[in-house]
Every structure is written in C-alpha cells, then in structure tokens.
Scaffold this motif. Structure first.
Motif, PDB file in Angstrom:
ATOM      1  N   ILE A 225     -62.029  46.726 -44.682  1.00  0.00           N
ATOM      2  CA  ILE A 225     -62.466  45.619 -43.833  1.00  0.00           C
ATOM      3  C   ILE A 225     -61.279  44.686 -43.626  1.00  0.00           C
ATOM      4  O   ILE A 225     -60.739  44.125 -44.580  1.00  0.00           O
ATOM      5  CB  ILE A 225     -63.630  44.841 -44.476  1.00  0.00           C
ATOM      6  CG1 ILE A 225     -64.821  45.766 -44.718  1.00  0.00           C
ATOM      7  CG2 ILE A 225     -64.037  43.660 -43.591  1.00  0.00           C
ATOM      8  CD1 ILE A 225     -65.943  45.117 -45.524  1.00  0.00           C
ATOM      9  N   LYS A 226     -60.884  44.547 -42.369  1.00  0.00           N
ATOM     10  CA  LYS A 226     -59.796  43.629 -42.027  1.00  0.00           C
ATOM     11  C   LYS A 226     -60.383  42.335 -41.502  1.00  0.00           C
ATOM     12  O   LYS A 226     -61.167  42.335 -40.546  1.00  0.00           O
ATOM     13  CB  LYS A 226     -58.870  44.243 -40.978  1.00  0.00           C
ATOM     14  CG  LYS A 226     -57.667  43.368 -40.640  1.00  0.00           C
ATOM     15  CD  LYS A 226     -56.750  44.055 -39.629  1.00  0.00           C
ATOM     16  CE  LYS A 226     -55.532  43.194 -39.315  1.00  0.00           C
ATOM     17  NZ  LYS A 226     -54.626  43.859 -38.338  1.00  0.00           N
ATOM     18  N   VAL A 227     -60.021  41.232 -42.142  1.00  0.00           N
ATOM     19  CA  VAL A 227     -60.479  39.908 -41.726  1.00  0.00           C
ATOM     20  C   VAL A 227     -59.284  39.165 -41.146  1.00  0.00           C
ATOM     21  O   VAL A 227     -58.254  39.032 -41.809  1.00  0.00           O
ATOM     22  CB  VAL A 227     -61.074  39.114 -42.904  1.00  0.00           C
ATOM     23  CG1 VAL A 227     -61.555  37.740 -42.432  1.00  0.00           C
ATOM     24  CG2 VAL A 227     -62.209  39.888 -43.555  1.00  0.00           C
ATOM     25  N   THR A 228     -59.428  38.709 -39.923  1.00  0.00           N
ATOM     26  CA  THR A 228     -58.350  37.974 -39.265  1.00  0.00           C
ATOM     27  C   THR A 228     -58.856  36.604 -38.842  1.00  0.00           C
ATOM     28  O   THR A 228     -59.850  36.502 -38.110  1.00  0.00           O
ATOM     29  CB  THR A 228     -57.829  38.727 -38.025  1.00  0.00           C
ATOM     30  OG1 THR A 228     -57.342  40.012 -38.420  1.00  0.00           O
ATOM     31  CG2 THR A 228     -56.709  37.940 -37.343  1.00  0.00           C
ATOM     32  N   VAL A 229     -58.203  35.562 -39.331  1.00  0.00           N
ATOM     33  CA  VAL A 229     -58.515  34.200 -38.914  1.00  0.00           C
ATOM     34  C   VAL A 229     -57.459  33.758 -37.912  1.00  0.00           C
ATOM     35  O   VAL A 229     -56.257  33.765 -38.207  1.00  0.00           O
ATOM     36  CB  VAL A 229     -58.545  33.230 -40.111  1.00  0.00           C
ATOM     37  CG1 VAL A 229     -58.721  31.791 -39.626  1.00  0.00           C
ATOM     38  CG2 VAL A 229     -59.667  33.604 -41.071  1.00  0.00           C
ATOM     39  N   THR A 230     -57.903  33.417 -36.699  1.00  0.00           N
ATOM     40  CA  THR A 230     -56.999  32.892 -35.678  1.00  0.00           C
ATOM     41  C   THR A 230     -57.008  31.373 -35.756  1.00  0.00           C
ATOM     42  O   THR A 230     -58.038  30.731 -35.558  1.00  0.00           O
ATOM     43  CB  THR A 230     -57.428  33.350 -34.277  1.00  0.00           C
ATOM     44  OG1 THR A 230     -57.395  34.785 -34.223  1.00  0.00           O
ATOM     45  CG2 THR A 230     -56.485  32.787 -33.219  1.00  0.00           C
ATOM     46  N   ASP A 231     -55.856  30.815 -36.095  1.00  0.00           N
ATOM     47  CA  ASP A 231     -55.679  29.373 -36.244  1.00  0.00           C
ATOM     48  C   ASP A 231     -54.966  28.865 -34.995  1.00  0.00           C
ATOM     49  O   ASP A 231     -53.780  29.133 -34.786  1.00  0.00           O
ATOM     50  CB  ASP A 231     -54.840  29.117 -37.503  1.00  0.00           C
ATOM     51  CG  ASP A 231     -54.643  27.644 -37.808  1.00  0.00           C
ATOM     52  OD1 ASP A 231     -55.255  26.802 -37.115  1.00  0.00           O
ATOM     53  OD2 ASP A 231     -53.878  27.338 -38.745  1.00  0.00           O
ATOM     54  N   ALA A 232     -55.716  28.166 -34.122  1.00  0.00           N
ATOM     55  CA  ALA A 232     -55.177  27.775 -32.820  1.00  0.00           C
ATOM     56  C   ALA A 232     -55.222  26.262 -32.640  1.00  0.00           C
ATOM     57  O   ALA A 232     -56.197  25.605 -33.015  1.00  0.00           O
ATOM     58  CB  ALA A 232     -55.962  28.444 -31.695  1.00  0.00           C
ATOM     59  N   THR A 233     -54.157  25.724 -32.047  1.00  0.00           N
ATOM     60  CA  THR A 233     -54.081  24.298 -31.719  1.00  0.00           C
ATOM     61  C   THR A 233     -53.941  24.139 -30.212  1.00  0.00           C
ATOM     62  O   THR A 233     -53.073  24.752 -29.588  1.00  0.00           O
ATOM     63  CB  THR A 233     -52.880  23.635 -32.423  1.00  0.00           C
ATOM     64  OG1 THR A 233     -53.046  23.718 -33.838  1.00  0.00           O
ATOM     65  CG2 THR A 233     -52.760  22.169 -32.014  1.00  0.00           C
ATOM     66  N   VAL A 234     -54.819  23.328 -29.624  1.00  0.00           N
ATOM     67  CA  VAL A 234     -54.773  23.032 -28.192  1.00  0.00           C
ATOM     68  C   VAL A 234     -54.487  21.537 -28.045  1.00  0.00           C
ATOM     69  O   VAL A 234     -55.257  20.700 -28.554  1.00  0.00           O
ATOM     70  CB  VAL A 234     -56.100  23.382 -27.499  1.00  0.00           C
ATOM     71  CG1 VAL A 234     -56.056  22.995 -26.022  1.00  0.00           C
ATOM     72  CG2 VAL A 234     -56.402  24.865 -27.654  1.00  0.00           C
ATOM     73  N   PRO A 235     -53.406  21.158 -27.388  1.00  0.00           N
ATOM     74  CA  PRO A 235     -53.069  19.727 -27.274  1.00  0.00           C
ATOM     75  C   PRO A 235     -54.025  18.988 -26.363  1.00  0.00           C
ATOM     76  O   PRO A 235     -54.613  19.556 -25.437  1.00  0.00           O
ATOM     77  CB  PRO A 235     -51.650  19.745 -26.696  1.00  0.00           C
ATOM     78  CG  PRO A 235     -51.562  21.059 -25.970  1.00  0.00           C
ATOM     79  CD  PRO A 235     -52.407  22.023 -26.745  1.00  0.00           C
ATOM     80  N   GLY A 236     -54.200  17.703 -26.634  1.00  0.00           N
ATOM     81  CA  GLY A 236     -54.960  16.849 -25.737  1.00  0.00           C
ATOM     82  C   GLY A 236     -54.105  16.430 -24.554  1.00  0.00           C
ATOM     83  O   GLY A 236     -52.904  16.716 -24.488  1.00  0.00           O
ATOM     84  N   GLU A 237     -54.720  15.722 -23.623  1.00  0.00           N
ATOM     85  CA  GLU A 237     -53.998  15.342 -22.405  1.00  0.00           C
ATOM     86  C   GLU A 237     -53.308  13.990 -22.528  1.00  0.00           C
ATOM     87  O   GLU A 237     -52.475  13.641 -21.695  1.00  0.00           O
ATOM     88  CB  GLU A 237     -54.967  15.319 -21.224  1.00  0.00           C
ATOM     89  CG  GLU A 237     -55.568  16.692 -20.914  1.00  0.00           C
ATOM     90  CD  GLU A 237     -56.519  16.641 -19.740  1.00  0.00           C
ATOM     91  OE1 GLU A 237     -56.791  15.519 -19.238  1.00  0.00           O
ATOM     92  OE2 GLU A 237     -56.990  17.712 -19.321  1.00  0.00           O
ATOM     93  N   GLU A 238     -53.639  13.210 -23.561  1.00  0.00           N
ATOM     94  CA  GLU A 238     -53.061  11.885 -23.675  1.00  0.00           C
ATOM     95  C   GLU A 238     -52.570  11.646 -25.100  1.00  0.00           C
ATOM     96  O   GLU A 238     -52.983  12.312 -26.042  1.00  0.00           O
ATOM     97  CB  GLU A 238     -54.108  10.821 -23.316  1.00  0.00           C
ATOM     98  CG  GLU A 238     -54.651  10.926 -21.898  1.00  0.00           C
ATOM     99  CD  GLU A 238     -55.709   9.884 -21.620  1.00  0.00           C
ATOM    100  OE1 GLU A 238     -56.016   9.110 -22.544  1.00  0.00           O
ATOM    101  OE2 GLU A 238     -56.210   9.837 -20.492  1.00  0.00           O
ATOM    102  N   SER A 239     -51.683  10.660 -25.229  1.00  0.00           N
ATOM    103  CA  SER A 239     -51.244  10.245 -26.559  1.00  0.00           C
ATOM    104  C   SER A 239     -52.342   9.404 -27.182  1.00  0.00           C
ATOM    105  O   SER A 239     -53.252   8.931 -26.515  1.00  0.00           O
ATOM    106  CB  SER A 239     -49.940   9.452 -26.468  1.00  0.00           C
ATOM    107  OG  SER A 239     -50.151   8.257 -25.728  1.00  0.00           O
TER     108      SER A 239
END
Length: 284
Positions: A225-239
C-alpha cells in the motif's frame, strides 16, 4: 479454482499498474430501510447489535443508551468512554471483502466522549450472507468528527479490502485530519497505520495536505500500500499585515507499506509521514 490460484492471477494482473479502489461508494441509507437481499432485515436491526435499545423518536432521529463494550482500534492508550446516550440519523455503509468473503461495514459517529477529546465512533463488521451476525466492533474515533472516506476501501487482494476512515476537527483557520488505514483478518479489524494531515487557511495563502492510497502487487499475500500526501500551497491575492503571499508550491511525501509474512502485519519503508506529522505539529 483454488483461492491460492486466484491470488496468483490477481498478482499477475495487477503487477504493471496501481489500484485506486473498487467502484462501490460509501452510502447513507435510512436506518429503517431494508438491507438489500434481506427484505426482513433493516439497517436499524444491524445497528441494534451495537446499540441494543436504539429506536426512532417522534422526529425520526434514532436514540439509545450506551453501545456494547469494545476496544479502540489504536489500542488502550486511545480508550475513551462512549456517551451515556447515543443519537444518530444515519450511518455510513460500505460492503467489503475479507478473507474471500462478502462483509458489510457500518460506521456510527456517536458524538462526544465524556472523558476524551476524540469523540466516539463505532466501526462494525457484519456477516449478512445468512442470518445477520455482528463479527467485530471497534471505536475508530481519533478526533471529534469521524466518517468513512470516499472511496472508503482499497483492494489489497482478490478477496480482501483495506478500510479507510477519517477523523477531523476545524478551528477558524486550521483543519486537522487523522486517517486510520484498517484491514480485516479472521473477521477482526486490525490497524495498519494512521496518517496525519494538516490544512491551514491564512490571509496570505492556503496550504492543504491530501492523502491518496494505491495498492501495488508485490508477490505477497496482501498487496503493498503506497500512501502519498500532497502538500500544496496556493498564494492569496493580497498581502496581509505586511506579509507577502508565498510562492505556489507542491510536494509529494510517500510511504509504502509491505506485508511482512513473518510478523503478520504491514511494515512501512520509511518514517517520512511521521516526520511530516512532527513538522505539522510545529504549526499548530
């Protein structure tokens, strides 16, 4: 055709590819409805094997007292008491294969535990091939809200499925997830491992961690059993408060569990997911 030959054929067919699960989804039938193929048996009858006095109230909600005694899937360190009264409107239902036999699982989230922050949720295993019988029941709650993932099972052999549940809770900006991966042996639930994930929604970015499960035939009685966790960061549009959004990024963290015939359980090939959990804990 012998069951050993079926295993061999399964391994040959599966060798070049990865499996993501059989098509059947988790369902949420009304408890008063009949179990397919058993016109005189309802899901409420099955639920009463876990909560003997469960009954519908005037609003169609089902209430009862305490469930039967059971162990925690993760061991005695996770034990908590069930609520004094149980209430539910439905339950997650999933058909599986175990030891070459057709089995039915039901998950009942009973709500808060009086002495544990993890809540109390029952995963029950039934044989409904003849007169329905409860084979095993365990508490699978490892956080406040518990349910079967969808898909809630992963085929690990021609006659065996692993079960995937999930426990979670949220606050204003963070989501905590724990995913138990469970197999059935000799009609008893057995924990393979628990996968910890953490989501964060900040004003500068959203960071998510999603777990995916794949079975890979490797010549053992049960597939790897292969377990893959995708850790993703999506930036916001403003500071935000002078902080600039981070750059978009994504990484995969994978661990493969192999069946150890001598130890009679799955063994993981690295501690990468444990390190991820430690990294996440620093952001709580």
């Amino acid at each position: 055709m012998t069951f050993s030959l079926l295993r061999f054929i399964f391994a040959c067919l599966l060798l070049p590819c990865l499996w993501t699960g059989r098509a059947e989804a988790v369902s949420f039938p009304e408890l008063g409805s009949a179990v397919p193929g058993h016109g005189d048996v309802t899901y409420l009858d099955l639920a009463r094997m876990v909560i003997p006095d469960l009954a519908a109230d005037k609003d169609g909600f089902f209430r009862g007292s305490m469930p039967i005694e059971m162990r925690h899937i993760a061991g005695p360190d996770y034990d908590g008491s069930p609520p004094a009264t149980s209430g539910l409107s439905n339950a997650g239902v999933l058909g599986i294969k175990a030891g070459g036999k057709e089995r039915l699982t039901m998950l009942f989230d009973l709500g808060d535990s009086p002495d544990s922050a993890e809540g109390y949720a029952v995963l029950a295993l039934y044989d409904i091939t003849g007169k329905p019988a409860l084979l095993d029941a365990v508490n699978v709650a490892v956080d406040r809200i518990t349910y079967l993932r969808d898909p809630g099972k992963l085929p690990i052999g021609p006659g065996d499925d692993a079960i995937i549940s999930m426990s979670t809770h949220f606050n204003s900006s963070q989501g905590y997830g724990i995913t138990p991966l469970i197999m059935v042996r000799s009609d008893r639930f057995d924990l393979i491992d628990m996968i910890y994930t953490f989501d964060e929604n900040l004003c500068t970015n959203r960071r998510t961690q999603n777990a995916a499960f794949q079975a890979i035939a490797d010549g053992q009685p049960y597939a790897a059993i292969k377990v893959t966790v995708t850790d993703a960061t999506v930036p916001g549009e403003e500071s935000c408060d002078g902080q600039q959004p981070p750059a978009a990024s994504s990484r995969n963290i994978s661990v493969t569990y192999h069946w150890d015939k001598n130890a009679s359980h799955y063994v993981k090939d690295s501690d990468a997911l444990d390190r991820l959990a430690e990294e996440n804990a620093k952001r709580f």
